[in-house]
Scaffold this motif. Structure first.
Motif, PDB file in Angstrom:
ATOM      1  N   ASP A  16       0.921  -1.238   0.066  1.00 38.79           N
ATOM      2  CA  ASP A  16      -0.020  -0.170  -0.221  1.00 38.79           C
ATOM      3  C   ASP A  16       0.738   1.377  -0.054  1.00 38.79           C
ATOM      4  OD1 ASP A  16      -0.992  -0.079   3.698  1.00 38.79           O
ATOM      5  OD2 ASP A  16       1.025  -0.619   2.321  1.00 38.79           O
ATOM      6  N   THR A  17       1.917   1.218  -0.733  1.00 40.89           N
ATOM      7  CA  THR A  17       3.025   2.410  -0.659  1.00 40.89           C
ATOM      8  C   THR A  17       2.412   3.326  -1.736  1.00 40.89           C
ATOM      9  OG1 THR A  17       4.950   0.756  -0.702  1.00 40.89           O
ATOM     10  CG2 THR A  17       5.217   3.008  -1.432  1.00 40.89           C
ATOM     11  N   ALA A  18       2.288   4.649  -1.289  1.00 40.45           N
ATOM     12  CA  ALA A  18       1.484   5.741  -1.836  1.00 40.45           C
ATOM     13  C   ALA A  18       2.625   6.033  -3.222  1.00 40.45           C
ATOM     14  CB  ALA A  18       1.637   6.896  -0.922  1.00 40.45           C
ATOM     15  N   VAL A  19       3.567   6.180  -3.383  1.00 36.58           N
ATOM     16  CA  VAL A  19       4.311   6.424  -4.580  1.00 36.58           C
ATOM     17  C   VAL A  19       5.606   5.383  -4.510  1.00 36.58           C
ATOM     18  CG1 VAL A  19       5.681   8.091  -5.846  1.00 36.58           C
ATOM     19  CG2 VAL A  19       3.803   9.032  -4.385  1.00 36.58           C
ATOM     20  N   SER A  20       5.657   4.496  -5.424  1.00 36.68           N
ATOM     21  CA  SER A  20       6.522   3.691  -5.449  1.00 36.68           C
ATOM     22  C   SER A  20       7.508   4.034  -6.591  1.00 36.68           C
ATOM     23  CB  SER A  20       5.965   2.281  -5.527  1.00 36.68           C
ATOM     24  OG  SER A  20       5.217   2.166  -6.563  1.00 36.68           O
ATOM     25  N   GLN A  21       8.766   3.459  -6.760  1.00 40.25           N
ATOM     26  CA  GLN A  21       9.846   3.716  -7.891  1.00 40.25           C
ATOM     27  C   GLN A  21      10.309   2.528  -8.052  1.00 40.25           C
ATOM     28  OE1 GLN A  21      10.869   7.713  -6.433  1.00 40.25           O
ATOM     29  NE2 GLN A  21      12.315   7.009  -8.124  1.00 40.25           N
ATOM     30  N   THR A  22      10.688   2.005  -9.225  1.00 37.75           N
ATOM     31  CA  THR A  22      11.614   0.786  -9.599  1.00 37.75           C
ATOM     32  C   THR A  22      12.323   0.982 -10.788  1.00 37.75           C
ATOM     33  OG1 THR A  22       9.875  -0.221 -10.883  1.00 37.75           O
ATOM     34  CG2 THR A  22       9.760  -0.897  -8.647  1.00 37.75           C
ATOM     35  N   PRO A  23      13.732   0.461 -10.527  1.00 33.84           N
ATOM     36  CA  PRO A  23      14.290   0.072  -9.430  1.00 33.84           C
ATOM     37  C   PRO A  23      14.780   1.094  -8.379  1.00 33.84           C
ATOM     38  CG  PRO A  23      15.702   0.172 -10.991  1.00 33.84           C
ATOM     39  CD  PRO A  23      14.574   0.993 -11.576  1.00 33.84           C
ATOM     40  N   LYS A  24      15.045   0.585  -7.334  1.00 32.58           N
ATOM     41  CA  LYS A  24      15.863   1.288  -6.259  1.00 32.58           C
ATOM     42  C   LYS A  24      17.029   1.809  -6.319  1.00 32.58           C
ATOM     43  CE  LYS A  24      15.893   1.903  -1.037  1.00 32.58           C
ATOM     44  NZ  LYS A  24      15.557   3.165  -1.052  1.00 32.58           N
ATOM     45  N   TYR A  25      17.988   0.910  -6.942  1.00 29.39           N
ATOM     46  CA  TYR A  25      19.342   1.211  -7.541  1.00 29.39           C
ATOM     47  C   TYR A  25      19.572   0.519  -8.827  1.00 29.39           C
ATOM     48  CZ  TYR A  25      20.060   1.156  -2.511  1.00 29.39           C
ATOM     49  OH  TYR A  25      19.954   1.501  -1.051  1.00 29.39           O
ATOM     50  N   LEU A  26      20.222   1.439  -9.665  1.00 29.09           N
ATOM     51  CA  LEU A  26      20.571   1.102 -11.077  1.00 29.09           C
ATOM     52  C   LEU A  26      21.895   1.540 -11.331  1.00 29.09           C
ATOM     53  CD1 LEU A  26      19.313   0.230 -13.813  1.00 29.09           C
ATOM     54  CD2 LEU A  26      18.356   2.649 -13.898  1.00 29.09           C
ATOM     55  N   VAL A  27      22.716   0.461 -11.656  1.00 30.68           N
ATOM     56  CA  VAL A  27      24.204   0.630 -11.814  1.00 30.68           C
ATOM     57  C   VAL A  27      24.217   0.073 -13.514  1.00 30.68           C
ATOM     58  CG1 VAL A  27      26.578  -0.030 -11.383  1.00 30.68           C
ATOM     59  CG2 VAL A  27      24.773  -0.037  -9.587  1.00 30.68           C
ATOM     60  N   THR A  28      24.673   1.103 -14.372  1.00 33.66           N
ATOM     61  CA  THR A  28      24.926   0.520 -15.629  1.00 33.66           C
ATOM     62  C   THR A  28      26.274   1.587 -16.376  1.00 33.66           C
ATOM     63  OG1 THR A  28      23.701   0.877 -17.694  1.00 33.66           O
ATOM     64  CG2 THR A  28      23.433   3.001 -16.298  1.00 33.66           C
ATOM     65  N   GLN A  29      26.619   1.128 -17.520  1.00 32.13           N
ATOM     66  CA  GLN A  29      27.614   1.670 -18.272  1.00 32.13           C
ATOM     67  C   GLN A  29      27.202   3.086 -18.918  1.00 32.13           C
ATOM     68  OE1 GLN A  29      30.851   0.442 -18.048  1.00 32.13           O
ATOM     69  NE2 GLN A  29      30.177  -1.202 -16.865  1.00 32.13           N
ATOM     70  N   MET A  30      28.233   3.884 -19.262  1.00 30.21           N
ATOM     71  CA  MET A  30      27.974   4.933 -20.049  1.00 30.21           C
ATOM     72  C   MET A  30      27.363   4.511 -21.202  1.00 30.21           C
ATOM     73  SD  MET A  30      31.153   7.649 -19.583  1.00 30.21           S
ATOM     74  CE  MET A  30      31.513   7.312 -21.388  1.00 30.21           C
ATOM     75  N   GLY A  31      26.611   5.298 -21.988  1.00 30.78           N
ATOM     76  CA  GLY A  31      26.132   4.901 -23.121  1.00 30.78           C
ATOM     77  C   GLY A  31      24.964   4.086 -23.194  1.00 30.78           C
ATOM     78  N   ASN A  32      24.768   3.517 -22.273  1.00 29.45           N
ATOM     79  CA  ASN A  32      23.376   2.639 -22.208  1.00 29.45           C
ATOM     80  C   ASN A  32      22.111   3.441 -22.089  1.00 29.45           C
ATOM     81  OD1 ASN A  32      24.911   0.424 -22.247  1.00 29.45           O
ATOM     82  ND2 ASN A  32      24.439  -0.283 -20.226  1.00 29.45           N
ATOM     83  N   ASP A  33      20.738   2.890 -22.394  1.00 27.05           N
ATOM     84  CA  ASP A  33      19.651   3.386 -22.177  1.00 27.05           C
ATOM     85  C   ASP A  33      18.845   2.635 -21.187  1.00 27.05           C
ATOM     86  OD1 ASP A  33      18.988   3.403 -25.781  1.00 27.05           O
ATOM     87  OD2 ASP A  33      20.269   4.535 -24.573  1.00 27.05           O
TER      88      ASP A  33
END
Lengths: 114, 117
Positions: free
Chosen positions: A1-18
């Motif tokens: 019952d979270t009011a505002v939720s976001q996914t993912p919580k952590y995002l690690v990626t390489q330069m140039g990615n989408d």
């Protein structure tokens, strides 16, 4: 019952990615926002949508494209990621854009670009 | 232009001390709203208070109180008898109507409060 939720919580990626960050609110609000918090904790608005329509675009590079499939969702897609995009991204919602009610924030997504 | 200034970057107090966090704002609008948010170490942003420009009454909520003074464009936040759990970054924010269509919040730089036992 979270009011505002976001996914993912952590995002690690390489330069140039989408990559994409998803946001959903179950408060029945009409307006949703994306904010960016940099490494010095400074918070700045990026976008605002009201009933799926873009109403604020704060001179954000066009590599950032928000999409609102319905008024409960506001996703953020980032193309060609750069080192400077590393930050915490917060989604928020409020009842409407012109009544200046409090904004409810999601837990944030920490994006790290390597 | 709209601007929010929190001149205190960091404050450190010992538990049970009172502490005041300063916030000074600028806007050309006569109708505006001021907010305080708390960001604890866990990272979420927690709404504390919203005050409109026509209401200069001070507000008290438990150990928290807010002093709004239009004459000095300030909206200061005081924590009485601070506790370790009050340790967080506190943000003051402004939203106005005419120059700020869309309800965006203009945030100050934040004040990091550290309450030591």
């Amino acid at each position: 019952d979270t009011a505002v939720s976001q996914t993912p919580k952590y995002l690690v990626t390489q330069m140039g990615n989408d990559k994409s960050i998803k946001c959903e609110q179950n408060l029945g609000h009409d307006t949703m926002y994306w904010y960016k918090q940099d490494s010095k904790k400074f918070l700045k608005i990026m976008f605002s949508y009201n009933n799926k329509e873009l109403i604020i675009n704060e001179t954000v590079p066009n590599r950032f494209s928000p999409k609102s499939p319905d008024k409960a969702h506001l996703n953020l897609h980032i193309n060609s990621l750069e080192l400077g995009d590393s930050a915490v991204y917060f989604c928020a919602s409020s009842q409407g854009p012109f009544d200046n009610n409090e904004q409810f924030f999601g837990p944030g997504t920490r994006l790290t670009v390597l | 232009a709209q601007k929010v200034t929190q001149a205190q970057t960091e404050i450190s107090v010992v538990e049970k001390e009172d502490v005041t966090l300063d916030c000074v704002y600028e806007t050309r609008d006569t109708t505006y709203y001021l907010f305080w948010y708390k960001q604890p170490p866990s990272g979420e942003l927690v709404f504390l208070i919203r005050r409109n420009s026509f209401d200069e009454q001070n507000e008290i909520s438990g150990r928290y109180s807010w002093n709004f003074q239009k004459s000095t464009s300030s909206f200061n936040f005081t924590i009485t008898a601070s506790q370790v759990v009050d340790s967080a970054v506190y943000f003051c924010a402004l939203s106005d109507l005419i120059y700020n269509q869309g309800g965006k919040l203009i945030f100050g730089q934040g004040t990091e409060l550290s309450v030591k036992p």
